[in-house]
Design a protein around this motif. Structure first.
Motif, PDB file in Angstrom:
ATOM      1  N   ASN A 134       0.813  -1.209   0.000  1.00  0.00           N
ATOM      2  CA  ASN A 134       0.000   0.000   0.000  1.00  0.00           C
ATOM      3  C   ASN A 134       0.855   1.272   0.000  1.00  0.00           C
ATOM      4  O   ASN A 134       0.353   2.370   0.176  1.00  0.00           O
ATOM      5  CB  ASN A 134      -0.940   0.014   1.212  1.00  0.00           C
ATOM      6  CG  ASN A 134      -1.991  -1.083   1.114  1.00  0.00           C
ATOM      7  OD1 ASN A 134      -2.542  -1.320   0.050  1.00  0.00           O
ATOM      8  ND2 ASN A 134      -2.262  -1.760   2.220  1.00  0.00           N
ATOM      9  N   HIS A 199      -3.229  -5.454  -7.891  1.00  0.00           N
ATOM     10  CA  HIS A 199      -3.632  -4.766  -6.662  1.00  0.00           C
ATOM     11  C   HIS A 199      -3.550  -3.248  -6.859  1.00  0.00           C
ATOM     12  O   HIS A 199      -4.471  -2.521  -6.453  1.00  0.00           O
ATOM     13  CB  HIS A 199      -2.719  -5.193  -5.514  1.00  0.00           C
ATOM     14  CG  HIS A 199      -2.898  -4.396  -4.259  1.00  0.00           C
ATOM     15  ND1 HIS A 199      -3.929  -4.624  -3.370  1.00  0.00           N
ATOM     16  CD2 HIS A 199      -2.182  -3.354  -3.744  1.00  0.00           C
ATOM     17  CE1 HIS A 199      -3.839  -3.763  -2.375  1.00  0.00           C
ATOM     18  NE2 HIS A 199      -2.792  -2.992  -2.570  1.00  0.00           N
ATOM     19  N   TYR A 200      -2.488  -2.784  -7.488  1.00  0.00           N
ATOM     20  CA  TYR A 200      -2.320  -1.336  -7.715  1.00  0.00           C
ATOM     21  C   TYR A 200      -3.411  -0.800  -8.643  1.00  0.00           C
ATOM     22  O   TYR A 200      -4.039   0.230  -8.363  1.00  0.00           O
ATOM     23  CB  TYR A 200      -0.937  -1.070  -8.310  1.00  0.00           C
ATOM     24  CG  TYR A 200      -0.679   0.388  -8.612  1.00  0.00           C
ATOM     25  CD1 TYR A 200      -0.251   1.263  -7.614  1.00  0.00           C
ATOM     26  CD2 TYR A 200      -0.884   0.892  -9.893  1.00  0.00           C
ATOM     27  CE1 TYR A 200      -0.030   2.606  -7.895  1.00  0.00           C
ATOM     28  CE2 TYR A 200      -0.663   2.239 -10.177  1.00  0.00           C
ATOM     29  CZ  TYR A 200      -0.240   3.085  -9.165  1.00  0.00           C
ATOM     30  OH  TYR A 200      -0.020   4.418  -9.436  1.00  0.00           O
ATOM     31  N   LYS A 202      -6.305  -2.026  -9.293  1.00  0.00           N
ATOM     32  CA  LYS A 202      -7.635  -2.152  -8.692  1.00  0.00           C
ATOM     33  C   LYS A 202      -7.958  -0.969  -7.778  1.00  0.00           C
ATOM     34  O   LYS A 202      -9.111  -0.593  -7.603  1.00  0.00           O
ATOM     35  CB  LYS A 202      -7.709  -3.469  -7.906  1.00  0.00           C
ATOM     36  CG  LYS A 202      -9.090  -3.843  -7.434  1.00  0.00           C
ATOM     37  CD  LYS A 202      -9.116  -5.280  -6.909  1.00  0.00           C
ATOM     38  CE  LYS A 202      -8.168  -5.462  -5.749  1.00  0.00           C
ATOM     39  NZ  LYS A 202      -8.297  -6.803  -5.122  1.00  0.00           N
ATOM     40  N   LYS A 203      -6.912  -0.363  -7.214  1.00  0.00           N
ATOM     41  CA  LYS A 203      -7.098   0.751  -6.278  1.00  0.00           C
ATOM     42  C   LYS A 203      -7.247   2.103  -6.987  1.00  0.00           C
ATOM     43  O   LYS A 203      -7.616   3.087  -6.362  1.00  0.00           O
ATOM     44  CB  LYS A 203      -5.905   0.826  -5.313  1.00  0.00           C
ATOM     45  CG  LYS A 203      -5.727  -0.397  -4.406  1.00  0.00           C
ATOM     46  CD  LYS A 203      -6.810  -0.467  -3.352  1.00  0.00           C
ATOM     47  CE  LYS A 203      -6.549  -1.625  -2.380  1.00  0.00           C
ATOM     48  NZ  LYS A 203      -7.618  -1.720  -1.371  1.00  0.00           N
ATOM     49  N   LYS A 204      -6.928   2.128  -8.276  1.00  0.00           N
ATOM     50  CA  LYS A 204      -6.955   3.400  -8.999  1.00  0.00           C
ATOM     51  C   LYS A 204      -8.253   3.546  -9.798  1.00  0.00           C
ATOM     52  O   LYS A 204      -8.698   2.607 -10.451  1.00  0.00           O
ATOM     53  CB  LYS A 204      -5.750   3.501  -9.942  1.00  0.00           C
ATOM     54  CG  LYS A 204      -4.405   3.403  -9.227  1.00  0.00           C
ATOM     55  CD  LYS A 204      -4.231   4.524  -8.197  1.00  0.00           C
ATOM     56  CE  LYS A 204      -2.930   4.400  -7.443  1.00  0.00           C
ATOM     57  NZ  LYS A 204      -2.767   5.454  -6.420  1.00  0.00           N
ATOM     58  N   GLU A 415      -5.052  -8.192   4.609  1.00  0.00           N
ATOM     59  CA  GLU A 415      -5.039  -7.084   3.650  1.00  0.00           C
ATOM     60  C   GLU A 415      -3.825  -7.175   2.729  1.00  0.00           C
ATOM     61  O   GLU A 415      -3.771  -6.493   1.706  1.00  0.00           O
ATOM     62  CB  GLU A 415      -5.012  -5.740   4.396  1.00  0.00           C
ATOM     63  CG  GLU A 415      -6.334  -5.362   5.027  1.00  0.00           C
ATOM     64  CD  GLU A 415      -7.390  -5.027   3.985  1.00  0.00           C
ATOM     65  OE1 GLU A 415      -7.162  -4.124   3.158  1.00  0.00           O
ATOM     66  OE2 GLU A 415      -8.431  -5.703   3.977  1.00  0.00           O
TER      67      GLU A 415
END
Length: 475
Positions: A134, A199-200, A202-204, A415
């Motif tokens: 994160n 993961h990166y 998906k967060k944007k 997480e």
């Protein structure tokens, strides 16, 4: 009718068919039946009473049903009318050993599910902890991992070309250490890159220079992974956990509850693989099948099923019988065999007296005493427990195994996306780990952990130091 109901109907119909066709003595029949009853109770618990999504128990059920019920029952049923029946590993069929093997399986499975439920009484909470995935520097870490993949690609190019040129039936000539470092550690680095990149992204919520770069990195990671891990260089027991874990990563709804996971694994392992094996081993030619499909139906009736399950792919129960016979003749190893797994990283050139893996040990015993011709055999976990410490081994292995499964449930709720995926990876890898032998199953998973968890952390440290030198403040 919902999926749960359909699964149970299929499960019990197959079970009924197995026992209806089982031609064996009352003792043998009863021993299998008791194991089937226990496994059915575990299925009911898993589908109706277990609140946590646990792919581990799904794999555990599928393994036991396939290797300790379907395969041995089909094999033993085929022995009817044969004067001196033998398993595919050439070990003689012995009713007393079958009953004893089933007793070990019953006790082992009962202990596992009892302690699993007991350990789970402590509520499993979603772990929320600071993690580098994160960090604002994650794109830099991903690019660092991508650079490492290019380096591994260049270093291993000749190695992989030789592997690709080696026929599947011929053993690839390379040292154990080299195979482990390349195939189980370094070749799994792109897998970590895929997880972090997804993961990166998906967060944007919007397209930026970083998201475009990471998307392109994701594609390159996929290319690297397929180059390193493909059907031409790996067996399906190695590919299955990787690509099913990617399905879990990209589309987790397929494995969102116990019913779905159990149904998918059941269909793949107990229906799809045996049918595909029957098709690939049929005596009919493609043109004969095309002109007359009934030829294929005739080929794949009961005799086709017998051929499928009388192969070394389904030798776990036979090797358990052989291990009990070996212990009867040679005694317990008192943990010596276990050292082969726990100290797998110690080269045999340094430790000359290092024990053979249990699968190879039993294989060589079968060669010496029963005229077999192959030593790279499986050896199920219950068998490993028994050859090391006897009845106490069965107890302690079951307790430790249950504890590990519950700890992996914590990882599954983490997480940390890397831990989460590696937890699911283990659930699929259990099909290989439970079949054994333990040395290979354990070392392969530990090697993969190094490639997916440890190496990205090392890359992070290097990248952070580089950013410090450049005067970039890290998160």
């Amino acid at each position: 009718m919902n999926l749960k109901g359909i699964f149970l109907i299929v499960y019990f119909l197959i079970s009924f068919g197995l026992f209806f066709n089982l031609d064996a003595s009352f003792g043998v029949f009863s021993s299998f039946f008791l194991n089937a009853v226990l496994l059915s109770l575990i299925v009911i618990y898993h589908l109706y009473f277990e609140k946590d999504n646990s792919p581990f128990i799904s794999s555990f059920i599928v393994f036991n049903f396939l290797f300790f019920l379907v395969a041995p029952i089909v094999q033993i049923s085929s022995f009817a009318g044969i004067e001196d029946p033998k398993y595919v590993n050439f070990f003689p069929y012995d009713e007393s050993l079958v009953i004893k093997s089933n007793a070990f399986i019953f006790i082992f499975n009962l202990l596992i599910i009892v302690f699993y439920i007991q350990f789970k009484r402590k509520k499993i909470q979603k772990i929320i902890a600071p993690t580098f995935i994160n960090s604002v520097n994650l794109p830099a870490y991903i690019l660092g991992i991508l650079f490492l993949c290019f380096v591994v690609f260049l270093l291993s190019f000749d190695f992989l070309l030789k592997d690709l040129a080696t026929p599947s039936w011929l053993e690839f000539k390379a040292s154990v250490a080299k195979l482990l470092i390349y195939k189980k550690v370094l070749f799994m680095v792109p897998f970590a890159g895929i997880i972090l990149s997804f993961h990166y992204l998906k967060k944007k919520n919007k397209i930026t220079n970083n998201t475009i770069i990471i998307f392109l990195s994701l594609i390159l990671f996929m290319v690297f992974l397929f180059w390193f891990k493909n059907p031409f260089t790996e067996k399906r027991n190695a590919l299955g956990p990787i690509y099913l874990s990617l399905v879990f990563l990209f589309y987790p709804k397929i494995f969102s509850n116990n019913t779905k996971t159990l149904s998918v694994l059941f269909f793949i392992m107990i229906i799809l693989f045996p049918i595909s094996s029957m098709l690939t081993h049929t005596d009919a030619t493609f043109s004969q099948i095309l002109n007359n499909p009934n030829v294929l139906l005739a080929e794949t009736k009961y005799s086709g099923i017998v051929k499928t399950f009388n192969t070394l792919h389904y030798d776990a129960f036979a090797n358990l019988n052989a291990t009990i016979g070996y212990v009867y003749e040679n005694g317990l190893s008192y943990g010596f065999q276990l050292l082969s797994a726990l100290l797998f990283f110690v080269p045999r050139s340094i430790w000359v007296s290092k024990p053979l893996s249990t699968g190879q040990l039993i294989g060589e015993d079968l060669i010496d005493n029963y005229g077999f011709n192959f030593s790279n055999l499986s050896n199920p976990l219950v068998s490993e427990a028994y050859i090391n410490f006897g009845y106490l081994g069965i107890f302690f292995f079951a307790v430790i195994f249950s504890y590990v499964l519950v700890k992996m449930l914590h990882w599954l709720k983490s997480e940390n996306e890397l831990k989460k995926i590696m937890s699911f990876y283990l659930a699929i890898h259990l099909l290989f780990l439970l079949r054994g032998d333990f040395t290979n199953g354990f070392s392969y998973y530990i090697g993969t952990l190094f490639g997916v968890l440890l190496i990205p952390k090392i890359v992070k440290v290097i990248v952070d130091e580089f950013l410090k030198l450049k005067g970039v403040v890290k998160n």
